[in-house]
Scaffold this motif. Structure first.
Motif, PDB file in Angstrom:
ATOM      1  N   LYS A 151      -2.965 -20.423  11.831  1.00  0.00           N
ATOM      2  CA  LYS A 151      -2.470 -19.302  12.621  1.00  0.00           C
ATOM      3  C   LYS A 151      -2.600 -18.072  11.744  1.00  0.00           C
TER       4      LYS A 151
ATOM      5  N   ASN B 135       8.332 -23.090  13.931  1.00  0.00           N
ATOM      6  CA  ASN B 135       8.997 -22.641  15.144  1.00  0.00           C
ATOM      7  C   ASN B 135       8.424 -23.379  16.351  1.00  0.00           C
ATOM      8  N   LEU B 136       9.168 -23.400  17.420  1.00  0.00           N
ATOM      9  CA  LEU B 136       8.787 -24.149  18.612  1.00  0.00           C
ATOM     10  C   LEU B 136       7.470 -23.646  19.197  1.00  0.00           C
ATOM     11  N   PHE B 137       7.264 -22.344  19.208  1.00  0.00           N
ATOM     12  CA  PHE B 137       6.032 -21.782  19.761  1.00  0.00           C
ATOM     13  C   PHE B 137       4.811 -22.333  19.031  1.00  0.00           C
ATOM     14  N   ASP B 138       4.830 -22.304  17.694  1.00  0.00           N
ATOM     15  CA  ASP B 138       3.689 -22.798  16.920  1.00  0.00           C
ATOM     16  C   ASP B 138       3.506 -24.306  17.101  1.00  0.00           C
TER      17      ASP B 138
ATOM     18  N   LEU C 264       4.286 -26.139  19.789  1.00  0.00           N
ATOM     19  CA  LEU C 264       3.703 -26.391  21.114  1.00  0.00           C
ATOM     20  C   LEU C 264       2.239 -25.947  21.176  1.00  0.00           C
ATOM     21  N   LYS C 265       1.908 -24.870  20.494  1.00  0.00           N
ATOM     22  CA  LYS C 265       0.520 -24.408  20.425  1.00  0.00           C
ATOM     23  C   LYS C 265      -0.341 -25.430  19.678  1.00  0.00           C
TER      24      LYS C 265
ATOM     25  N   HIS D  75       9.810 -32.701  25.212  1.00  0.00           N
ATOM     26  CA  HIS D  75       8.536 -32.062  25.550  1.00  0.00           C
ATOM     27  C   HIS D  75       7.363 -33.000  25.791  1.00  0.00           C
TER      28      HIS D  75
END
Length: 165
Positions: free
Chosen positions: A59, A92-95, A97-98, A129
């Protein structure tokens, strides 16, 4: 996915791979909670790592995850055990899930395989999830249940989920 990049793994990362595997965030929910010794890691790397498909997930040019896919067989069925190794002490959750989405792009290219993930019951995030990525709970009555549980060496504190690709 903007600012995200996926690359193939190579032998130059052997020592960093061990460092990442030994991070607490990875051992916390792993079925192998002990620190891995260098000699054991090197032996595994040169004997068995070639059976694993590993992808580096970046990222903004910073390595954040390693996606793993261990391929194995049962009778005439082809299986893949998929996992993620965090390269950061905190994520973090965003990373996350990505990274799972990028991992599934690789898995979706496979044909006629069953993909398995194992989730520690204490991992509240992944326990909520797995269904959003098309996985189903592997039930005890499923013909794969005993073989997969034994092959992956997971205890009763783990749930196994699968999907056919």
């Amino acid at each position: 996915m903007k600012n995200f990049e996926v690359r193939e793994i190579n032998d130059s990362i052997i020592n960093k791979y061990l460092y990442y595997k030994n991070l607490f965030v990875n051992r916390k929910y792993s079925s192998h909670k002990r620190m891995i010794k260098k000699i054991d890691h090197y032996q595994w790397w040169f004997q068995k790592q070639k059976k694993r498909k590993s992808l580096l997930i970046f990222k903004e040019k910073k390595l954040i995850y390693i996606s793993t896919a261990d391929h194995f067989k049962f009778k005439n069925y082809n299986f893949v055990h998929s996992g993620l190794i965090s390269c950061l002490p905190e994520t973090n959750l965003f990373d996350l899930l990505k990274a799972i989405k990028l991992q599934n792009e690789y898995l979706n290219k496979l044909k006629k395989k069953y993909c398995f993930i194992t989730v520690d019951l204490k991992n509240k995030v992944l326990m909520q999830h797995w269904k959003y990525f098309g996985y189903s709970l592997l039930q005890r009555k499923n013909i794969f249940y005993n073989y997969v549980r034994k092959f992956l060496k997971v205890g009763k504190n783990y749930k196994i989920f699968y999907r056919k690709v």
